[in-house]
Design a protein around this motif. Structure first.
Motif, PDB file in Angstrom:
ATOM      1  N   ALA A  86       0.836  -1.206   0.000  1.00  6.97           N
ATOM      2  CA  ALA A  86       0.000   0.000   0.000  1.00  6.97           C
ATOM      3  C   ALA A  86       0.867   1.251   0.000  1.00  6.97           C
ATOM      4  O   ALA A  86       0.519   2.265  -0.629  1.00  6.97           O
ATOM      5  CB  ALA A  86      -0.925  -0.004   1.217  1.00  6.97           C
ATOM      6  N   THR A  87       2.007   1.196   0.666  1.00  3.52           N
ATOM      7  CA  THR A  87       2.940   2.321   0.674  1.00  3.52           C
ATOM      8  C   THR A  87       3.493   2.564  -0.722  1.00  3.52           C
ATOM      9  O   THR A  87       3.653   3.713  -1.153  1.00  3.52           O
ATOM     10  CB  THR A  87       4.095   2.062   1.667  1.00  3.52           C
ATOM     11  OG1 THR A  87       3.553   1.912   2.985  1.00  3.52           O
ATOM     12  CG2 THR A  87       5.094   3.210   1.663  1.00  3.52           C
ATOM     13  N   ARG A 136      10.478  -5.719  -2.306  1.00  2.00           N
ATOM     14  CA  ARG A 136      10.489  -7.020  -1.629  1.00  2.00           C
ATOM     15  C   ARG A 136       9.077  -7.416  -1.196  1.00  2.00           C
ATOM     16  O   ARG A 136       8.690  -8.583  -1.314  1.00  2.00           O
ATOM     17  CB  ARG A 136      11.422  -6.967  -0.416  1.00  2.00           C
ATOM     18  CG  ARG A 136      12.888  -7.027  -0.784  1.00  2.00           C
ATOM     19  CD  ARG A 136      13.804  -6.866   0.414  1.00  2.00           C
ATOM     20  NE  ARG A 136      13.697  -7.991   1.338  1.00  2.00           N
ATOM     21  CZ  ARG A 136      14.388  -8.085   2.465  1.00  2.00           C
ATOM     22  NH1 ARG A 136      15.218  -7.100   2.821  1.00  2.00           N
ATOM     23  NH2 ARG A 136      14.269  -9.138   3.251  1.00  2.00           N
ATOM     24  N   ALA A 137       8.320  -6.454  -0.729  1.00  4.09           N
ATOM     25  CA  ALA A 137       6.941  -6.754  -0.328  1.00  4.09           C
ATOM     26  C   ALA A 137       6.114  -7.222  -1.525  1.00  4.09           C
ATOM     27  O   ALA A 137       5.336  -8.177  -1.423  1.00  4.09           O
ATOM     28  CB  ALA A 137       6.293  -5.523   0.310  1.00  4.09           C
ATOM     29  N   LEU A 138       6.292  -6.562  -2.668  1.00  2.00           N
ATOM     30  CA  LEU A 138       5.586  -6.989  -3.878  1.00  2.00           C
ATOM     31  C   LEU A 138       5.975  -8.409  -4.265  1.00  2.00           C
ATOM     32  O   LEU A 138       5.137  -9.205  -4.689  1.00  2.00           O
ATOM     33  CB  LEU A 138       5.910  -6.047  -5.041  1.00  2.00           C
ATOM     34  CG  LEU A 138       5.067  -4.785  -5.211  1.00  2.00           C
ATOM     35  CD1 LEU A 138       5.599  -3.970  -6.378  1.00  2.00           C
ATOM     36  CD2 LEU A 138       3.599  -5.125  -5.436  1.00  2.00           C
ATOM     37  N   SER A 144      -3.607 -13.056  -0.700  1.00  2.00           N
ATOM     38  CA  SER A 144      -4.328 -12.203   0.245  1.00  2.00           C
ATOM     39  C   SER A 144      -4.025 -10.730   0.025  1.00  2.00           C
ATOM     40  O   SER A 144      -4.762  -9.852   0.483  1.00  2.00           O
ATOM     41  CB  SER A 144      -3.968 -12.594   1.689  1.00  2.00           C
ATOM     42  OG  SER A 144      -2.634 -12.206   2.008  1.00  2.00           O
ATOM     43  N   VAL A 145      -2.933 -10.439  -0.677  1.00  2.00           N
ATOM     44  CA  VAL A 145      -2.530  -9.056  -0.917  1.00  2.00           C
ATOM     45  C   VAL A 145      -2.929  -8.613  -2.330  1.00  2.00           C
ATOM     46  O   VAL A 145      -2.554  -7.539  -2.773  1.00  2.00           O
ATOM     47  CB  VAL A 145      -0.999  -8.894  -0.702  1.00  2.00           C
ATOM     48  CG1 VAL A 145      -0.624  -7.427  -0.501  1.00  2.00           C
ATOM     49  CG2 VAL A 145      -0.523  -9.688   0.494  1.00  2.00           C
ATOM     50  N   SER A 146      -3.692  -9.433  -3.024  1.00  2.00           N
ATOM     51  CA  SER A 146      -4.055  -9.142  -4.417  1.00  2.00           C
ATOM     52  C   SER A 146      -4.678  -7.762  -4.616  1.00  2.00           C
ATOM     53  O   SER A 146      -4.325  -7.061  -5.576  1.00  2.00           O
ATOM     54  CB  SER A 146      -4.997 -10.221  -4.956  1.00  2.00           C
ATOM     55  OG  SER A 146      -4.313 -11.437  -5.126  1.00  2.00           O
ATOM     56  N   GLN A 151      -3.797  -2.491  -7.085  1.00  2.00           N
ATOM     57  CA  GLN A 151      -3.758  -1.022  -7.022  1.00  2.00           C
ATOM     58  C   GLN A 151      -2.417  -0.493  -7.543  1.00  2.00           C
ATOM     59  O   GLN A 151      -2.367   0.512  -8.256  1.00  2.00           O
ATOM     60  CB  GLN A 151      -3.974  -0.550  -5.576  1.00  2.00           C
ATOM     61  CG  GLN A 151      -5.408  -0.649  -5.084  1.00  2.00           C
ATOM     62  CD  GLN A 151      -6.293   0.450  -5.663  1.00  2.00           C
ATOM     63  OE1 GLN A 151      -5.813   1.384  -6.303  1.00  2.00           O
ATOM     64  NE2 GLN A 151      -7.585   0.326  -5.439  1.00  2.00           N
ATOM     65  N   VAL A 152      -1.327  -1.169  -7.188  1.00  2.00           N
ATOM     66  CA  VAL A 152      -0.006  -0.771  -7.682  1.00  2.00           C
ATOM     67  C   VAL A 152       0.029  -0.898  -9.202  1.00  2.00           C
ATOM     68  O   VAL A 152       0.519  -0.007  -9.907  1.00  2.00           O
ATOM     69  CB  VAL A 152       1.104  -1.644  -7.046  1.00  2.00           C
ATOM     70  CG1 VAL A 152       2.438  -1.439  -7.772  1.00  2.00           C
ATOM     71  CG2 VAL A 152       1.251  -1.316  -5.565  1.00  2.00           C
ATOM     72  N   SER A 153      -0.498  -1.997  -9.724  1.00  2.00           N
ATOM     73  CA  SER A 153      -0.504  -2.211 -11.172  1.00  2.00           C
ATOM     74  C   SER A 153      -1.352  -1.156 -11.876  1.00  2.00           C
ATOM     75  O   SER A 153      -0.947  -0.602 -12.909  1.00  2.00           O
ATOM     76  CB  SER A 153      -1.048  -3.614 -11.492  1.00  2.00           C
ATOM     77  OG  SER A 153      -1.077  -3.827 -12.883  1.00  2.00           O
TER      78      SER A 153
END
Length: 223
Positions: A86-87, A136-138, A144-146, A151-153
């Motif tokens: 999200a960041t 790294r988070a990506l 669960s983070v889809s 949103q990033v995409s």
């Protein structure tokens, strides 16, 4: 339970923020107070990552720095991975606003996209530990983070489409955008790991961005 305790519990629940919901059942829009709290959390996360990278982002420290209860933080972001992705979306949104103020000046679509992505890349380059933590988070993100990854995409797609002033892209152009996104992400990883120089990144970005010229609809005289 006494009436005062009931009221206190209800007040804390309302103040904690919206519960997480599935993408099929989106959460209600945030109130002004909740949005301000969310922004404090994202800011605290970015600051910690800037100072110490991925490992420095600890949920308890984020909660303390943003002045929210740990339970409240988990209601907004169920894990460190959710928070860092999200960041990244937030950082890209900020970059997008900056890029809009000074649009790329290239003559071709490929030149404008390459210029835009290299400007975004250099913004990340200024804070390498933050960039490393977000990437790294990506990489670690599971299903669960889809929603956050999507949103990033979407934000990256909007940045690319705005660079070429495309409001109604063809399927071929959207496919080219996806390949460009993948390459941009890959170059970030190779640069952060020390396996590619900035010059190599620039060449790769410029090469893949030529897809925007190749997929542009042909005018009748060029068919």
């Amino acid at each position: 339970m006494p009436a005062e305790a009931h009221r206190d519990k209800a007040t804390k629940a309302a103040d904690a923020g919206p519960p997480r919901t599935s993408s099929a059942s989106p959460a209600s829009p945030l109130t002004e107070r909740q949005e301000a709290r969310r922004r404090r959390i994202l800011h605290a996360c970015a600051q910690l990552a800037c100072r110490g990278g991925f490992d420095a982002v600890q949920m308890r420290e984020v909660a303390e720095s943003s002045q929210v209860a740990l339970g409240t933080l988990y209601r907004y972001f169920p894990s460190k991975i959710h928070l860092l992705v999200a960041t990244m979306q937030d950082q890209l949104e900020h970059m997008h606003g900056t890029l809009r103020k000074k649009p790329p000046a290239g003559e071709t679509a490929s030149e404008r996209v390459a210029e835009t992505l290299m400007r975004a890349f250099r913004a990340l380059q200024r804070e390498p530990q933050l960039a490393d933590a977000m990437v790294r988070a990506l990489t670690f993100a599971d299903r669960s983070v889809s929603p956050e990854v999507d949103q990033v995409s979407r934000q990256t797609t909007m940045i690319i489409l705005d660079a070429v002033e495309l409001t109604d892209p063809t399927p071929e152009q959207l496919s080219a955008v996806r390949v460009i996104e993948h390459t941009w992400h890959s170059t970030l990883i190779t640069w952060l790991s020390g396996r590619a120089s900035i010059a190599q990144v620039k060449v790769d970005i410029e090469t893949v961005c030529r897809l925007m010229d190749l997929t542009a609809p042909q005018t009748p005289e060029h068919r």
